[in-house]
Design an enzyme around this catalytic site. Sequence first.
Site, mmCIF file in Angstrom:
data_model
loop_
_atom_site.group_PDB
_atom_site.id
_atom_site.type_symbol
_atom_site.label_atom_id
_atom_site.label_comp_id
_atom_site.label_asym_id
_atom_site.label_seq_id
_atom_site.Cartn_x
_atom_site.Cartn_y
_atom_site.Cartn_z
ATOM 1 N N HIS A 63 -66.869 -20.114 37.936
ATOM 2 C CA HIS A 63 -67.749 -18.995 37.589
ATOM 3 C C HIS A 63 -69.098 -19.289 36.778
ATOM 4 O O HIS A 63 -69.018 -20.420 36.203
ATOM 5 C CB HIS A 63 -66.920 -18.027 37.098
ATOM 6 C CG HIS A 63 -65.967 -18.270 35.804
ATOM 7 N ND1 HIS A 63 -65.241 -19.115 35.659
ATOM 8 C CD2 HIS A 63 -66.391 -17.741 34.557
ATOM 9 C CE1 HIS A 63 -64.618 -19.247 34.379
ATOM 10 N NE2 HIS A 63 -65.538 -18.287 33.594
ATOM 11 N N HIS A 65 -69.719 -18.433 33.601
ATOM 12 C CA HIS A 65 -69.754 -18.314 32.116
ATOM 13 C C HIS A 65 -70.234 -19.692 31.480
ATOM 14 O O HIS A 65 -69.917 -20.873 32.168
ATOM 15 C CB HIS A 65 -68.493 -17.820 31.608
ATOM 16 C CG HIS A 65 -68.216 -16.282 31.822
ATOM 17 N ND1 HIS A 65 -67.123 -15.773 31.835
ATOM 18 C CD2 HIS A 65 -69.165 -15.371 31.642
ATOM 19 C CE1 HIS A 65 -67.220 -14.448 31.826
ATOM 20 N NE2 HIS A 65 -68.265 -14.098 31.536
ATOM 21 N N ASP A 67 -69.034 -21.654 29.128
ATOM 22 C CA ASP A 67 -68.270 -22.626 29.008
ATOM 23 C C ASP A 67 -67.725 -23.404 30.049
ATOM 24 O O ASP A 67 -67.014 -24.401 29.803
ATOM 25 C CB ASP A 67 -67.058 -21.950 28.140
ATOM 26 C CG ASP A 67 -66.506 -21.083 28.698
ATOM 27 O OD1 ASP A 67 -66.914 -20.232 29.253
ATOM 28 O OD2 ASP A 67 -65.089 -20.943 28.450
ATOM 29 N N HIS A 68 -68.326 -23.061 31.046
ATOM 30 C CA HIS A 68 -67.699 -23.712 32.624
ATOM 31 C C HIS A 68 -68.876 -24.303 33.257
ATOM 32 O O HIS A 68 -68.729 -24.838 34.405
ATOM 33 C CB HIS A 68 -66.716 -22.757 33.430
ATOM 34 C CG HIS A 68 -65.649 -22.251 32.913
ATOM 35 N ND1 HIS A 68 -64.545 -22.451 33.175
ATOM 36 C CD2 HIS A 68 -65.381 -21.442 31.910
ATOM 37 C CE1 HIS A 68 -63.421 -22.098 32.595
ATOM 38 N NE2 HIS A 68 -64.050 -21.306 31.656
ATOM 39 N N HIS A 140 -61.964 -11.453 36.866
ATOM 40 C CA HIS A 140 -62.639 -11.933 35.657
ATOM 41 C C HIS A 140 -63.669 -10.909 35.122
ATOM 42 O O HIS A 140 -64.134 -10.094 35.971
ATOM 43 C CB HIS A 140 -63.096 -13.260 35.511
ATOM 44 C CG HIS A 140 -63.379 -14.013 34.250
ATOM 45 N ND1 HIS A 140 -62.360 -13.846 33.070
ATOM 46 C CD2 HIS A 140 -64.156 -14.463 33.802
ATOM 47 C CE1 HIS A 140 -62.992 -14.617 32.109
ATOM 48 N NE2 HIS A 140 -64.204 -15.064 32.455
ATOM 49 N N ASP A 211 -61.107 -18.624 35.316
ATOM 50 C CA ASP A 211 -60.822 -17.766 34.383
ATOM 51 C C ASP A 211 -60.002 -16.461 35.000
ATOM 52 O O ASP A 211 -60.974 -15.972 36.235
ATOM 53 C CB ASP A 211 -61.919 -17.126 33.276
ATOM 54 C CG ASP A 211 -61.898 -18.425 32.399
ATOM 55 O OD1 ASP A 211 -61.308 -19.404 32.560
ATOM 56 O OD2 ASP A 211 -62.958 -18.135 31.457
ATOM 57 N N HIS A 269 -57.266 -24.433 29.226
ATOM 58 C CA HIS A 269 -58.244 -23.272 28.685
ATOM 59 C C HIS A 269 -57.494 -22.523 27.507
ATOM 60 O O HIS A 269 -57.100 -21.276 27.613
ATOM 61 C CB HIS A 269 -58.513 -22.488 29.692
ATOM 62 C CG HIS A 269 -59.626 -21.409 29.592
ATOM 63 N ND1 HIS A 269 -59.613 -20.022 29.127
ATOM 64 C CD2 HIS A 269 -61.004 -21.524 29.963
ATOM 65 C CE1 HIS A 269 -60.602 -19.720 29.060
ATOM 66 N NE2 HIS A 269 -61.680 -20.599 29.622
#
Length: 304
Positions: A63, A65, A67-68, A140, A211, A269
Amino acid sequence: MELIFLGTGAGMPSKERNVTSVALNLMAERNSFWLFDCGEATQHQILHTQVKLGRIEKIFITHLHGDHLFGLPGLLGSRSMGGSSEPLTLYGPTGIKAFIESALSLSGSYLTYPLDIVEIQPGLVFKDAQIEVSTLPLTHGIASFGYRIEESDKPGTLDAARLIAEGITPGPLFQRLKSGESVTLDNGQIINGQDYIGPNQKGKSIAIFGDTTPTELGPQLAAGVDVMVHETTLEASMAEQANSRGHSTTHQAAELAKQAGVKKLIITHFSGRYDRDECQRLLAECRTIFPATDAAYDLGMFEI
């Protein structure tokens, strides 16, 4: 085949953990690495592993976001600066193409290799003679996906001991028999290789979740896999807080592993509230429900 965890933290890096990324070592199978997610500073983590940028064949983003994702433009650029000419395929949700093209264009970056960007939909996203990858949507705050990686079954092994016991000398003949051929010996005897080959060896299978809160498609994505990688952002007592933010707890991940009949669960995570010692408490919570659980840690390697 092994998983190398390059980052196991949620949201932001800490002194002990980088943000999310995991490499799948396929050097023995196809002379390459695959990457799943690419949080900020992933390429820095790679410097401490056997992963080579030029050998990264595919990158799968769960996805969008940060942090990914935020480590991806830098990694792509460094792969080019290293002089790689090998093609790279990038898979991710709708929007990944615009993100990468904008980042490369605005930074004046030039790639020395072909980059193919595939915006995924649920279902099969890749298949060749060795491996197939499929994806299903998760739950998510934004579109998030999980990936199921399935290796094709391998031919059974040749029963060399039996052949030797029957007076057949090892050598080039064995290779032909291993291929299933029928061969004629010097004495006129015909040997069928199929009679000396064991049953097919089951290929490995992995489910890597992005997530997600508990979702009805989880058991389908992970059904019977050898290894399931799943987030456990928070402890079991914080389910309401975890789920309200699109995340899962220890017990929820473990319950899914049990329901899906997986062989091993690897949790990752972790919220920044947990240091490495406290992650052992999260691991213990999972093991009360699903004993075959391990906790990932940065630069940790787990054989499939």
